[in-house]
Scaffold this motif. Structure first.
Motif, short mmCIF file in Angstrom:
data_model
loop_
_atom_site.label_atom_id
_atom_site.label_comp_id
_atom_site.label_asym_id
_atom_site.label_seq_id
_atom_site.Cartn_x
_atom_site.Cartn_y
_atom_site.Cartn_z
N SER A 180 9.22 -1.32 12.23
CA SER A 180 7.99 -1.51 13.00
C SER A 180 8.34 -2.45 14.14
O SER A 180 9.15 -3.38 13.96
CB SER A 180 6.86 -2.13 12.16
N GLY A 200 13.61 1.96 12.22
CA GLY A 200 12.45 2.84 12.15
C GLY A 200 12.62 3.87 11.08
O GLY A 200 13.40 3.70 10.13
N TRP A 248 4.67 2.52 10.65
CA TRP A 248 5.54 3.18 11.62
C TRP A 248 4.80 4.33 12.29
O TRP A 248 4.45 4.27 13.44
CB TRP A 248 6.84 3.67 10.97
N ASN A 266 7.53 10.45 16.14
CA ASN A 266 8.86 11.06 16.30
C ASN A 266 8.75 12.58 16.35
O ASN A 266 9.36 13.24 17.20
CB ASN A 266 9.77 10.71 15.13
N SER A 321 5.52 2.29 15.54
CA SER A 321 6.57 2.99 16.27
C SER A 321 6.37 3.01 17.78
O SER A 321 7.33 3.22 18.54
CB SER A 321 6.65 4.44 15.78
#
Length: 387
Positions: A144, A165, A279, A284, A301
């Motif tokens: 984080s 991460g 996160w 992503n 994130s």
């Protein structure tokens, strides 16, 4: 077979698997993931795989012989990555008595604020750090962007915290130009998606308020919402109250693979969680699939992965007006939005991929074992700033 690196955690999950697979390859099979608990049935029912017959997985909970192997690996392996669960703490202590390099990965400690210090899972490791570990080869991998700041409040891991991460599968980066077809479909409809459990701290009502703003400003759009939870009824009520049934579609829960496909067919992913979002691996995943993230500033994130206006859009945490205006900008500037999508995918493929993270982790471990500094200035394994 020489084991060079181990990860020890509660149980293997889909966000850890891709990184672990890369570490196994890059170490010439000298990597093991140690699982301390059997995966709970609630996770299996929600779609988590059980990972049978994985060559690098050791299930400590499965047999006494496995437990004995784990005890030996914990003492003898040059580098250990420790997960943030309570069961790992005793293994950290055993290693550090032998001055073995240990990196603990952790989401932020103060998700609920200073009240989190009352939790034994936070309080005891802090005490152990100061009593036993502060002068040991003990480092922090920050899953984080706010972990380093939280740890600094207690004087721990000063200049010993690194960006880290979660590194979920990023197959979308292989799909080349087809990722961006939604930006040229000719419909003129801005396609938004949301993926979250409908919980209080996920703030799904902000998504509906943003949808109302777009509708009131004559934007042609569709918002597809994926997920369920305790605030689903509130979401339904707001959709009805604002007469948004033609714009907002509720889909419930669908498999993760299908979520990835949907990301390729939407312009943006809207993510409104507050600081309790440790996160947020969906960031992503969206970036890898060429879907522009419009995310709240305190999601774990976001500060690591997104540079506002370059590869995504960041709005001030909890600020509905800021969210409305930035989402509206994306909706009416599709060309600029496509540029963000391309740069987002580039960020994941070149800097934040499982393969790149695994390479960097091995380089960092080698540097620390030789009492050197990290060679990285940004991205995974670079020093984590205080936010």
């Amino acid at each position: 077979m020489e084991i060079k690196l181990i990860i020890i955690s509660n149980f293997l999950n889909p966000h850890q698997y891709p990184l672990s697979q890369e570490l196994y390859k890059l170490t010439d099979e000298g990597f093991r993931f140690i699982e301390l608990e059997k995966i709970p049935n609630t996770f299996v029912k929600s779609g988590y795989p059980e990972y049978d017959n994985v060559p690098w997985l050791i299930r400590a909970w499965e047999s006494e012989s496995n437990q004995k192997e784990v005890e030996e690996l914990v003492i003898n392996t040059p580098t250990m990555i420790a997960g943030g669960c309570a069961a790992v703490e005793k293994y950290i202590g055993k290693r550090l008595k032998h001055n073995k390099l240990t990196l603990k990965y952790s989401e932020r400690w103060l998700k609920r604020g200073i009240i989190n210090v009352l939790s034994p899972n936070i309080f005891r490791p802090i005490i152990s750090y100061w009593l036993h570990f502060r002068n040991k080869p003990y480092y922090l991998l920050c899953a984080s962007a706010f972990t380093s700041s939280d740890s600094s409040k207690f004087g721990t891991f000063k200049n010993k915290a690194f960006k880290w991460g979660y590194f979920p599968a990023t197959d979308g980066v292989k799909d080349n130009e087809s990722n961006y077809s939604v930006f040229h479909d000719g419909t003129g409809v801005f396609k938004i998606m949301t993926v979250c459990r409908m919980l209080n701290w996920k703030r799904p009502e902000m998504m509906i308020e943003a949808a109302k703003y777009l509708r009131d400003n004559d934007v042609k759009f569709i918002m597809d919402m994926y997920g369920s939870g305790e605030r689903l009824n509130l979401v339904k009520q707001l959709i009805d109250r604002y007469n948004l049934n033609n714009n907002v579609v509720l889909h419930g829960n669908i498999p993760n693979e299908k979520i990835h496909e949907e990301m390729k067919h939407h312009h943006c992913l809207l993510f409104t969680s507050n600081q309790r979002e440790g996160w947020g691996a969906v960031v992503n995943e969206a970036m890898a699939n060429g879907c522009v993230v419009v995310g709240a500033s305190k999601i774990g994130s976001i500060p690591y992965l997104i540079k506002d206006g370059m590869n995504g859009v960041v709005f001030e945490d909890g600020n509905q007006d800021d969210l409305n205006k930035k989402l509206h900008y994306c909706a009416i500037h599709i060309t600029e939005c496509e540029s963000l999508a391309k740069e987002a995918r580039n960020t994941i493929s070149t800097v934040w991929s499982p393969n790149e993270a695994a390479k960097r982790l091995l380089v960092l471990a080698d540097a620390l074992n030789n009492k050197k500094k990290t060679p990285y200035k940004d991205g995974p394994c670079s020093l984590a700033p205080l936010l």
